[in-house]
Enzyme design. Structure first.
Site, PDB file in Angstrom:
ATOM      1  N   PRO A  82      -7.244  27.068-119.939  1.00  0.00           N
ATOM      2  CG  PRO A  82      -8.526  25.412-118.719  1.00  0.00           C
ATOM      3  CD  PRO A  82      -7.145  25.601-119.518  1.00  0.00           C
ATOM      4  CB  VAL A  83      -8.222  31.937-117.903  1.00  0.00           C
ATOM      5  CG1 VAL A  83      -8.486  33.009-117.056  1.00  0.00           C
ATOM      6  CG2 VAL A  83      -6.870  31.549-117.800  1.00  0.00           C
ATOM      7  N   GLY A  84     -11.335  31.148-116.381  1.00  0.00           N
ATOM      8  CA  GLY A  84     -12.595  31.486-116.247  1.00  0.00           C
ATOM      9  C   GLY A  84     -12.912  33.128-116.415  1.00  0.00           C
ATOM     10  CB  SER A 111     -12.961  28.657-118.925  1.00  0.00           C
ATOM     11  OG  SER A 111     -13.637  28.222-117.797  1.00  0.00           O
ATOM     12  CE1 TYR A 134     -12.626  23.714-112.755  1.00  0.00           C
ATOM     13  CE2 TYR A 134     -13.957  25.344-113.675  1.00  0.00           C
ATOM     14  CZ  TYR A 134     -12.845  24.978-113.317  1.00  0.00           C
ATOM     15  OH  TYR A 134     -11.803  25.794-113.033  1.00  0.00           O
ATOM     16  CB  THR A 160     -10.586  20.966-114.746  1.00  0.00           C
ATOM     17  OG1 THR A 160     -10.159  21.652-115.726  1.00  0.00           O
ATOM     18  CG2 THR A 160      -9.735  21.862-113.604  1.00  0.00           C
ATOM     19  NE  ARG A 169      -8.931  29.985-106.498  1.00  0.00           N
ATOM     20  CZ  ARG A 169      -9.557  29.463-107.648  1.00  0.00           C
ATOM     21  NH1 ARG A 169     -10.161  30.620-108.210  1.00  0.00           N
ATOM     22  NH2 ARG A 169      -9.605  28.384-107.742  1.00  0.00           N
ATOM     23  CE  LYS A 258      -5.832  23.530-116.369  1.00  0.00           C
ATOM     24  NZ  LYS A 258      -6.326  24.070-115.160  1.00  0.00           N
ATOM     25  NE  ARG A 285      -7.039  30.956-110.119  1.00  0.00           N
ATOM     26  CZ  ARG A 285      -7.113  32.343-110.117  1.00  0.00           C
ATOM     27  NH1 ARG A 285      -6.072  32.917-109.839  1.00  0.00           N
ATOM     28  NH2 ARG A 285      -8.253  32.890-110.177  1.00  0.00           N
ATOM     29  N   GLY A 336      -1.333  30.309-118.338  1.00  0.00           N
ATOM     30  CA  GLY A 336      -2.566  30.820-117.720  1.00  0.00           C
ATOM     31  C   GLY A 336      -2.367  32.411-117.629  1.00  0.00           C
ATOM     32  NE  ARG A 337      -1.759  33.570-111.218  1.00  0.00           N
ATOM     33  CZ  ARG A 337      -1.889  32.360-111.008  1.00  0.00           C
ATOM     34  NH1 ARG A 337      -1.188  31.311-111.505  1.00  0.00           N
ATOM     35  NH2 ARG A 337      -2.815  32.057-109.661  1.00  0.00           N
TER      36      ARG A 337
END
Ligand SMILES: Cc1cc2nc3c(=O)[nH]c(=O)nc-3n(C[C@H](O)[C@H](O)[C@H](O)COP(=O)(O)O)c2cc1C
Length: 394
Positions: A82-84, A111, A134, A160, A169, A258, A285, A336-337
């Site tokens: 999942p990527v926001g 996400s 979340y 998560t 960050r 997760k 992160r 992810g990335r």
């Protein structure tokens, strides 16, 4: 020849192309980690410490990379993490990625803070997606998201648990994405105009940019700053293992937890009834200074044995990394990335090419190790702990 004009064959090739397309604050939002980014770096670097065992003359004419996870057949042991806000990296990004995942026979995870809604993803695909949750203070909103995900065909929930508080960050502060200073806002707006291609394709034609799973809860549905404030005010730092029981009562499908980085937490997740866990530090992160995921994997996998499925993410860049993670105890991995860079660089076509490459690399690596099936990958095929190695193709 410039590194930018080559055919992309590594995650880093896609990353370089993504950097050219995205405004700097978005690229940094993807690329960055928490604080000094020590854990972010370790996630990747530590894969290079493990070496594989090469066995020959073992008839590898029929290497099979497929596996089964939560009752689903996968073409390889890999899923999209999942990527926001992926819809800011490519136009309707979640839909493009979900289509590519479906075409390549692996799961896509949507996400909580996606740009595209559960319904939008469902209408663009036939395969059920996984939904990432979340825990928010507003439990009615959580229930609403769960119902919508289930109504959209989702059977697997990725819960998560490593975001009790938002990680620091620092790149996001530096670029004016967080912190609210005027200097920051000017820097952020200036960066937008350095990428006119992005501005037209995604900034204008890619609208709406609202976080669609939450939009009925935020007053101004077109203002991302309000979403950020809303989401941050909603993360629930008081959540405990007891909340899993609440979740169990409200979700009849699988639950994957997760963000596990400790053997005791892995056991607690099993006790709470998790169908799976993801050994994850949120891609470096959240807590900076925690170990890399690949270093934690063997002890966590040993601590839970066969009681639950063990997944891993963090630092995976290619098929060789996937094979190492499976050999060290994972049933599957998430990336992810890696997929985000491919999508930001070349959209759905980029993710398709990347996933095809992963599968080719997994198959070639297994074959050259003398292994024909995923189940044969275990601690016997990881030969030794080595010094880090720098890849000249990166
Ligand atoms: C830009 C970005 C946004 C992310 N958003 C989420 C999210 O919304 N929910 C979540 O559970 N994890 C999120 N993650 C963490 C990923 O799911 C995954 O754990 C991490 O990216 C794995 O590390 P890798 O990027 O090195 O593969 C995000 C990661 C990135 C890079």
């Amino acid at each position: 020849m410039s590194k930018y004009n080559v055919v992309a064959v590594t995650t880093n090739d896609y990353k370089r192309q993504a950097k050219q397309r995205l405004p700097n604050f978005l690229f940094d939002y993807i690329e960055g980690g928490a604080n000094a980014e020590q854990t972010l770096q370790a996630n990747t670097a530590d894969f290079k410490r493990y070496t594989l065992r090469q066995r020959v003359m073992r008839d590898v004419s029929a290497v099979d990379t497929s596996t089964t996870l939560f009752g689903e057949s996968l073409s390889m042991p890999l899923a999209l993490a999942p990527v926001g806000m992926a819809g800011l990296f490519a136009r309707r990004g979640e839909v493009q990625a979900a289509r590519a995942a479906e075409k390549n026979g692996i799961p896509f995870t949507l996400s909580t803070v996606a740009i595209c809604s559960s319904e939008e993803v469902q209408s663009a695909t036939n395969q059920p997606f996984w939904f990432q949750l979340y825990m928010l203070r507003d439990r009615a909103l959580v229930l609403d998201m769960l119902h919508r995900a289930a109504a959209s065909g989702c059977k697997t929930l990725v819960f998560t648990v490593d975001l009790a508080l938002p990680g620091m960050r620092l790149r996001d502060y530096r670029n004016g994405m967080l912190g609210g200073s005027t200097k920051g806002k000017i820097s952020y707006l200036t960066q937008l105009f350095t990428r006119p291609g992005w501005l037209l394709d995604i900034g204008i034609l890619g609208k709406p940019h609202s976080l669609c799973n939450l939009k009925h809860k935020v007053e101004s549905a077109s203002d991302l700053d309000r979403y950020k404030a809303f989401v941050e005010s909603q993360f629930d730092p008081s959540a405990t293992w007891k909340d899993i029981a609440w979740l169990r009562n409200n979700w009849s499908g699988n639950i994957i937890i997760k963000g596990i980085m400790d053997a005791d937490d892995a056991k607690a997740a099993v006790d709470a009834g998790a169908d799976g866990i993801v050994v994850s530090n949120h891609g470096g992160r959240q807590l900076d200074g925690v170990s890399s995921t690949i270093d934690k994997l063997p002890s966590i996998a040993n601590s839970v044995g066969q009681q639950t499925k063990v997944l891993l993410d963090g630092g995976i860049h290619n098929g060789v990394d996937v094979v190492k993670a499976i050999a060290l105890g994972a049933d599957s991995v998430l990336i992810g990335r890696s997929w985000v860079y491919a999508m930001a660089a070349q959209g759905e076509a980029g993710v398709n090419k990347l996933l095809a490459l992963y599968q080719q690399e997994i198959a070639a690596t297994m074959g050259l190790m003398g292994v024909s099936r995923i189940e044969e990958l275990n601690s016997d095929v990881i030969e030794r702990f080595n010094q880090p190695f720098n890849n000249p193709l990166s």
